[in-house]
Design a protein around this motif. Structure first.
Motif, short mmCIF file in Angstrom:
data_model
loop_
_atom_site.label_atom_id
_atom_site.label_comp_id
_atom_site.label_asym_id
_atom_site.label_seq_id
_atom_site.Cartn_x
_atom_site.Cartn_y
_atom_site.Cartn_z
N PRO A 3 0.59 -0.98 -0.46
CA PRO A 3 0.04 0.15 -0.36
C PRO A 3 1.53 1.20 -0.57
N LEU A 62 -11.41 10.88 1.84
CA LEU A 62 -11.75 9.87 2.20
C LEU A 62 -11.17 8.87 3.56
N LYS A 63 -10.57 10.09 4.24
CA LYS A 63 -10.32 9.11 6.06
C LYS A 63 -10.99 10.45 7.16
N ASP A 82 0.92 4.84 0.86
CA ASP A 82 0.05 6.60 1.15
C ASP A 82 0.19 7.84 0.57
N GLY A 83 -1.10 8.37 0.61
CA GLY A 83 -0.72 9.13 -0.64
C GLY A 83 -1.15 9.24 -1.94
N GLY A 84 -1.76 7.61 -2.50
CA GLY A 84 -1.16 7.52 -3.56
C GLY A 84 -2.42 8.30 -4.43
N LEU A 85 -3.52 8.09 -4.01
CA LEU A 85 -4.74 8.70 -4.67
C LEU A 85 -5.06 10.33 -4.28
N PRO A 86 -5.24 11.00 -4.84
CA PRO A 86 -5.99 12.45 -5.03
C PRO A 86 -7.35 12.68 -3.88
N GLY A 87 -7.62 12.86 -2.55
CA GLY A 87 -8.59 12.88 -1.95
C GLY A 87 -8.76 11.55 -1.37
N LEU A 88 -7.25 11.92 -0.52
CA LEU A 88 -7.26 10.01 0.13
C LEU A 88 -7.56 11.00 1.52
N ASP A 89 -6.95 12.19 2.06
CA ASP A 89 -7.26 12.64 2.92
C ASP A 89 -9.14 13.15 3.10
#
Length: 102
Positions: A18, A29-30, A20-27
């Motif tokens: 995995p 989603l969290k 961390d931070g691979g996709l935009p909008g991950l923050d």
């Protein structure tokens, strides 16, 4: 096929980890998942209170069915609270299990 130093065969490792931070909008989603977890914990507190009240009411009024349902609801709500509170640790524990090779 992978062979460890002890000569045992290991499962095939595709080498994917995995990121961390691979996709935009991950923050975002969290934050959404954290908010859903918070709402779930608040709902479980309410369910636990209502179930305990039903249990007590059934016990003191002689309503055996209400007492049994209150007990079941209390146990289910407590189990849900345990799982919601420990969800992050459970996922972390089991996701790290595949990376530990002796």
């Amino acid at each position: 096929m992978n062979i460890s130093q002890s000569g045992q065969f290991l499962a095939f490792n595709p080498g994917i980890k995995p990121a961390d931070g691979g996709l935009p909008g991950l923050d975002v989603l969290k934050d959404v998942i954290s908010s859903i977890n918070l709402f779930g914990i608040i709902a479980v507190v309410g369910a636990l209170a209502v179930s305990a009240l039903v249990w007590a009411w059934g016990h003191h009024s002689g309503g055996h069915q209400a007492e049994a349902n209150g007990k079941k609801g209390t146990v289910v709500a407590a189990g849900c609270a345990l799982l919601l509170g420990a969800a992050n640790g459970i996922v972390s524990f089991f996701s790290a299990m595949g990376t530990q090779v002796n």
